[in-house]
Design a protein around this motif. Structure first.
Motif, mmCIF file in Angstrom:
data_model
loop_
_atom_site.group_PDB
_atom_site.id
_atom_site.type_symbol
_atom_site.label_atom_id
_atom_site.label_comp_id
_atom_site.label_asym_id
_atom_site.label_seq_id
_atom_site.Cartn_x
_atom_site.Cartn_y
_atom_site.Cartn_z
ATOM 1 N N UNK A 304 1.016 -0.987 0.202
ATOM 2 C CA UNK A 304 0.112 0.234 -0.007
ATOM 3 C C UNK A 304 0.883 1.303 -0.004
ATOM 4 N N UNK A 305 2.174 1.146 0.696
ATOM 5 C CA UNK A 305 2.842 2.341 0.749
ATOM 6 C C UNK A 305 4.235 1.834 0.876
ATOM 7 N N UNK A 306 5.331 2.887 0.318
ATOM 8 C CA UNK A 306 6.547 2.604 0.465
ATOM 9 C C UNK A 306 7.302 2.838 2.054
ATOM 10 N N UNK A 307 6.532 4.002 2.672
ATOM 11 C CA UNK A 307 6.991 4.339 3.811
ATOM 12 C C UNK A 307 7.140 3.524 4.998
ATOM 13 N N UNK A 308 7.790 3.445 5.814
ATOM 14 C CA UNK A 308 7.895 2.310 7.242
ATOM 15 C C UNK A 308 6.984 2.788 8.085
ATOM 16 N N UNK A 309 6.178 1.696 8.614
ATOM 17 C CA UNK A 309 5.361 1.974 9.895
ATOM 18 C C UNK A 309 5.884 1.140 11.008
ATOM 19 N N UNK A 310 6.227 1.649 12.281
ATOM 20 C CA UNK A 310 6.797 0.827 13.251
ATOM 21 C C UNK A 310 5.539 0.307 14.050
ATOM 22 N N UNK A 311 4.440 0.543 13.972
ATOM 23 C CA UNK A 311 3.223 0.019 14.660
ATOM 24 C C UNK A 311 2.134 0.127 13.953
ATOM 25 N N UNK A 312 1.761 -0.903 12.819
ATOM 26 C CA UNK A 312 0.892 -1.067 12.011
ATOM 27 C C UNK A 312 -0.705 -0.841 12.684
ATOM 28 N N UNK A 313 -1.008 -1.389 14.025
ATOM 29 C CA UNK A 313 -2.211 -0.942 14.325
ATOM 30 C C UNK A 313 -2.480 0.525 14.536
ATOM 31 N N UNK A 314 -1.606 1.305 15.131
ATOM 32 C CA UNK A 314 -1.761 2.779 15.226
ATOM 33 C C UNK A 314 -1.330 3.450 14.062
ATOM 34 N N UNK A 315 -0.566 2.935 13.204
ATOM 35 C CA UNK A 315 -0.068 3.712 12.045
ATOM 36 C C UNK A 315 1.025 4.518 12.284
ATOM 37 N N UNK A 316 1.922 4.281 13.308
ATOM 38 C CA UNK A 316 2.878 4.991 13.863
ATOM 39 C C UNK A 316 4.094 4.978 12.757
ATOM 40 N N UNK A 317 4.599 5.911 12.425
ATOM 41 C CA UNK A 317 5.486 6.008 11.265
ATOM 42 C C UNK A 317 7.010 6.218 12.033
ATOM 43 N N UNK A 318 7.984 5.569 10.936
ATOM 44 C CA UNK A 318 9.231 5.573 11.483
ATOM 45 C C UNK A 318 9.619 6.942 11.361
ATOM 46 N N UNK A 319 10.560 7.833 12.267
ATOM 47 C CA UNK A 319 10.713 8.980 12.017
ATOM 48 C C UNK A 319 11.953 9.162 11.154
ATOM 49 N N UNK A 320 11.964 10.592 10.730
ATOM 50 C CA UNK A 320 13.045 10.917 9.654
ATOM 51 C C UNK A 320 12.689 10.632 8.287
ATOM 52 N N UNK A 321 11.481 10.075 7.877
ATOM 53 C CA UNK A 321 11.159 9.900 6.587
ATOM 54 C C UNK A 321 10.488 11.065 5.740
ATOM 55 N N UNK A 322 10.909 11.383 4.642
ATOM 56 C CA UNK A 322 10.186 12.309 3.864
ATOM 57 C C UNK A 322 9.211 11.784 2.916
ATOM 58 N N UNK A 323 7.860 12.127 3.204
ATOM 59 C CA UNK A 323 6.766 11.463 2.448
ATOM 60 C C UNK A 323 6.041 12.615 1.659
ATOM 61 N N UNK A 324 5.367 12.299 0.744
ATOM 62 C CA UNK A 324 4.469 13.326 -0.037
ATOM 63 C C UNK A 324 3.241 13.536 0.696
ATOM 64 N N UNK A 325 2.807 14.736 0.569
ATOM 65 C CA UNK A 325 1.479 15.312 1.052
ATOM 66 C C UNK A 325 0.640 15.620 -0.325
ATOM 67 N N UNK A 326 1.151 15.617 -1.586
ATOM 68 C CA UNK A 326 0.311 16.105 -2.751
ATOM 69 C C UNK A 326 0.331 14.946 -3.789
ATOM 70 N N UNK A 327 -0.927 14.695 -4.039
ATOM 71 C CA UNK A 327 -1.410 13.561 -5.012
ATOM 72 C C UNK A 327 -0.738 14.103 -6.354
ATOM 73 N N UNK A 328 -0.356 15.361 -6.772
ATOM 74 C CA UNK A 328 0.113 15.902 -8.091
ATOM 75 C C UNK A 328 1.699 15.963 -8.074
ATOM 76 N N UNK A 329 2.184 15.377 -6.841
ATOM 77 C CA UNK A 329 3.691 15.520 -6.792
ATOM 78 C C UNK A 329 4.073 14.233 -5.827
ATOM 79 N N UNK A 330 3.576 12.937 -6.251
ATOM 80 C CA UNK A 330 3.817 11.772 -5.298
ATOM 81 C C UNK A 330 5.309 11.470 -5.143
ATOM 82 N N UNK A 331 5.527 10.826 -4.138
ATOM 83 C CA UNK A 331 6.721 10.031 -3.875
ATOM 84 C C UNK A 331 6.781 8.668 -4.252
#
Length: 333
Positions: A304-331
């Motif tokens: 579903x995504x390329x970025x890393x999640x430390x705790x799937x049930x809560x959706x907690x993200x691994x710190x220090x990742x740069x992710x896209x906030x824009x559909x028209x400029x996806x990463x």
């Protein structure tokens, strides 16, 4: 409802259809997304009757005064009620003859009802204005008793919706809720809106007639939230025309979304660098994202995504990742 930034409070914010709870550091903590079920609609006029009508702030007809020739069945059919219900609301016998000048209630008679047994207030015209929730109340009971829809109830309280898992936000004992909107200037709401790539409004430029109420009803955001997001604004002071109002937390870090972000020249968020404790839900809330994963899908594979999640049930993200906030400029990786 009264709120203070430094006191414990609960607020619901329109942002990608999410609900957030604000704690003593003004940082939202999410509740589950809504799954609203249809409710009994308020009385809506289906055909023309010539008698006088009393409407609420949403245009629902709550009272009708009969004229010569009106019948119980005709009035009931016009306002999409059963004749039995209309008779019950008004203490009439089924099939009763209506005298001209009879003021008929089109909503249940005042007083406790199944799923809505708390105290209510009404204005001089008999229109319900506020209600205090008690134990065992339900949304269906409240909307039925006061002749409004869930969407209208949400708008009156400047929230995106009123139903979430367990009804724990809106249906809680002691909660005073509003049943009507305050009047707003007819010129309000016509200013320019800046949307993000998900189509969500994140900025609004005010016009003459705009107010905290008009913005709150239009964008489902409380005055307290607007003041948090726009420190230059002051409660009780008119908002000057031409003011660019922020409608999302954006530059305001919140619990679960305390990282840094980049934006384009219009202020639309583009990318975000995660911090410790960040979650998908709160990052989405902070920037009004409908689906953060859609801007961060891998180029290959079925994940579903390329970025890393430390705790799937809560959706907690691994710190220090740069992710896209824009559909028209996806990463994509």
């Amino acid at each position: 409802m009264k709120f203070a930034v430094r006191s414990v409070l609960l607020t619901v914010v329109v942002s990608a259809g999410l609900v957030a709870c604000t704690s003593n550091d003004a940082s939202p903590d999410p509740l589950p997304p809504a799954t609203s079920a249809p409710t009994v609609p308020a009385a809506v006029e289906k055909a023309s009757l010539s008698g006088a009508k009393v409407t609420d702030s949403f245009g629902n007809v709550d009272f009708y005064t009969t004229v010569d020739g009106d019948t119980l069945a005709e009035v009931a059919d016009t306002f999409e009620l059963s004749a039995a219900k209309l008779a019950q609301f008004n203490g009439l016998l089924a099939g009763a003859t209506l005298e001209p000048g009879t003021k008929l209630r089109l909503i249940p008679a005042p007083g406790p009802a199944i799923g809505a047994k708390g105290p209510a207030t009404e204005d001089a015209a008999g229109i319900p204005t506020s209600y205090q929730v008690v134990d065992d109340d339900t949304l269906a009971g409240i909307t039925y008793r006061f002749g409004i829809t869930e969407n209208q109830l949400a708008e009156a309280n400047k929230v995106p919706y009123v139903h979430e898992q367990g009804n724990t936000y809106f249906i809680r004992s002691g909660h005073l809720i509003q049943l009507q909107k305050n009047p707003v200037d007819s010129r309000s709401g016509t200013g320019a809106t800046v949307n993000n790539s998900f189509g969500q409004p994140i900025f609004y430029t005010t016009v003459d007639g705009d107010s905290f109420d008009s913005l709150g009803y239009k964008f489902r955001s409380t005055t307290e939230q607007l003041l948090m997001y726009n420190p230059s604004l002051s409660a009780g002071t008119p908002i000057p025309a031409g003011t660019k109002v922020r409608l999302i937390p954006g530059e305001l870090p919140i619990d679960g979304a305390r990282g840094t972000f980049t934006a384009d020249a219009d202020g639309i968020p583009l990318s975000y660098t995660t911090a410790a404790g960040d979650t998908e839900r709160q990052v989405s809330f902070r920037f009004s994202l409908v689906d953060i994963r859609s801007a961060n899908r891998p180029l290959t594979g079925t994940g579903g995504t390329w970025y890393e999640i430390t705790d799937p049930p809560t959706g907690e993200l691994v710190p220090g990742q740069t992710i896209s906030l824009a559909l028209n400029q996806p990463i994509n990786r």
